[in-house]
Design a protein around this motif. Structure first.
Motif, PDB file in Angstrom:
ATOM      1  N   GLN A   1       0.828  -1.149  -0.204  1.00  0.00           N
ATOM      2  CA  GLN A   1      -0.007   0.068  -0.052  1.00  0.00           C
ATOM      3  C   GLN A   1       0.858   1.228   0.086  1.00  0.00           C
ATOM      4  N   ARG A   2       0.524   2.337  -0.658  1.00  0.00           N
ATOM      5  CA  ARG A   2       1.102   3.637  -0.776  1.00  0.00           C
ATOM      6  C   ARG A   2       0.139   4.605  -0.954  1.00  0.00           C
ATOM      7  N   VAL A   3       0.389   5.642  -0.174  1.00  0.00           N
ATOM      8  CA  VAL A   3      -0.519   6.889  -0.326  1.00  0.00           C
ATOM      9  C   VAL A   3       0.433   8.162  -0.832  1.00  0.00           C
ATOM     10  N   PHE A   4      -0.389   8.699  -1.732  1.00  0.00           N
ATOM     11  CA  PHE A   4       0.443   9.989  -2.287  1.00  0.00           C
ATOM     12  C   PHE A   4      -0.396  11.260  -2.583  1.00  0.00           C
ATOM     13  N   ALA A   5       0.220  12.468  -2.483  1.00  0.00           N
ATOM     14  CA  ALA A   5      -0.696  13.474  -2.921  1.00  0.00           C
ATOM     15  C   ALA A   5      -0.376  13.970  -4.223  1.00  0.00           C
ATOM     16  N   LYS A   6      -1.496  14.546  -4.827  1.00  0.00           N
ATOM     17  CA  LYS A   6      -1.369  15.193  -6.253  1.00  0.00           C
ATOM     18  C   LYS A   6      -1.986  16.619  -6.221  1.00  0.00           C
ATOM     19  N   GLY A   7      -1.204  17.398  -6.697  1.00  0.00           N
ATOM     20  CA  GLY A   7      -1.838  18.716  -6.650  1.00  0.00           C
ATOM     21  C   GLY A   7      -0.820  19.901  -7.170  1.00  0.00           C
TER      22      GLY A   7
END
Length: 269
Positions: free
Chosen positions: A165-171
């Protein structure tokens, strides 16, 4: 290099594999567990890694790695191999066997998945609005798979791939909130002027609170006003007696008896 070693991050991509020089001594070991990444004479285990509890173990079945550094028979990547080996033992995240790296450019998200498996199931991405998309992970090299995901959404994304599992931010890389983070009264000055409000610096101390009418000046020297809007609504009324009726009756009878007793006592005197 074994087939597993071709995919393992400790030995994957080591340079000049076709021209590595020979080592002149190898200790014969027969591993009963662990992962053999390099083999030597007669395909015997040369480099074996294993995980034991919360720790890690590495066994290099030769003391001639220094021959690579000296350039014997064209040498080999001795420094790179030992550096990766030491960092893997110290649990360097970049050398984890199962990992995901994310690269974001505009609306496109490039996913790079490292694994010891020869094939992978499609990855799942959960977008900020809760939708789930499936991404096909195509092999791009030994132990390496890639996929691409395009989304105009911005926020926190979550990716799942074969138990990883991996969480990342996009913006936006430079959101307007961080363009100039210095405190200033100029930004809200038009709004403050239009609403007859005020701005008070925290360094000047906490202001006193006053109740004011709508349309009046809402701030002054060391004070700020709260508009009295009378904005309330009565949604219901419920009345209930303080005590039940039987308790009132009991109190009345008790008072009568008490009065009768006191009156009789005075008459005897």
């Amino acid at each position: 290099m074994t087939d597993l070693g071709e995919r393992h991050p400790v030995t994957r991509g080591l340079p000049q594999q076709e021209n590595w020089g020979a080592w002149l001594r190898q200790i014969e070991v027969i591993p009963d567990r662990g992962q053999t990444l390099m083999s030597g004479v007669e395909e015997r285990a040369l480099l074996t890694l294993d995980r034991v509890g919360a720790g890690r173990v590495a066994l290099l079945a030769s003391d001639h790695a220094w021959l690579w550094y000296r350039g014997y028979e064209a040498g080999g990547p001795q420094q790179e191999l030992l550096k990766r080996l030491a960092h893997w033992l110290m649990k360097e995240p970049e050398l984890e066997e199962e990992s995901i790296t994310i690269s974001v450019e505009g609306e496109q998200v490039d996913i790079r998945r490292y694994s010891l498996s020869e094939t992978l199931e499609p990855a799942e991405i959960r977008t900020p609005n809760g939708a789930i998309s499936t991404i096909i992970m195509a092999p791009s090299g030994p132990g390496e798979f890639t996929g691409t995901f395009v989304s105009p959404e911005q926020g926190i994304f979550e990716i799942h791939s074969n138990g990883v599992q991996r969480v990342f931010a996009k913006g936006a890389a430079n959101p307007i909130e961080f363009f100039d983070p210095r405190p200033s009264i100029d930004v809200f000055a038009p709004l403050v002027s239009a609403t007859k409000a005020g701005q008070i610096w925290a360094l000047d101390g906490l202001p006193s609170i006053r109740e004011i009418r709508r349309g009046r000046i809402a701030a002054g020297r060391n004070w700020m006003g709260v508009v009295k809007n009378n904005a309330y609504a009565t949604l219901g009324v419920r009345q209930s007696p303080l005590f039940p009726p039987w308790l009132y009756l009991l109190l009345a009878l008790g008072s009568a008896v008490l009065g009768w007793l006191r009156e009789g006592r005075f008459q005897r005197r």
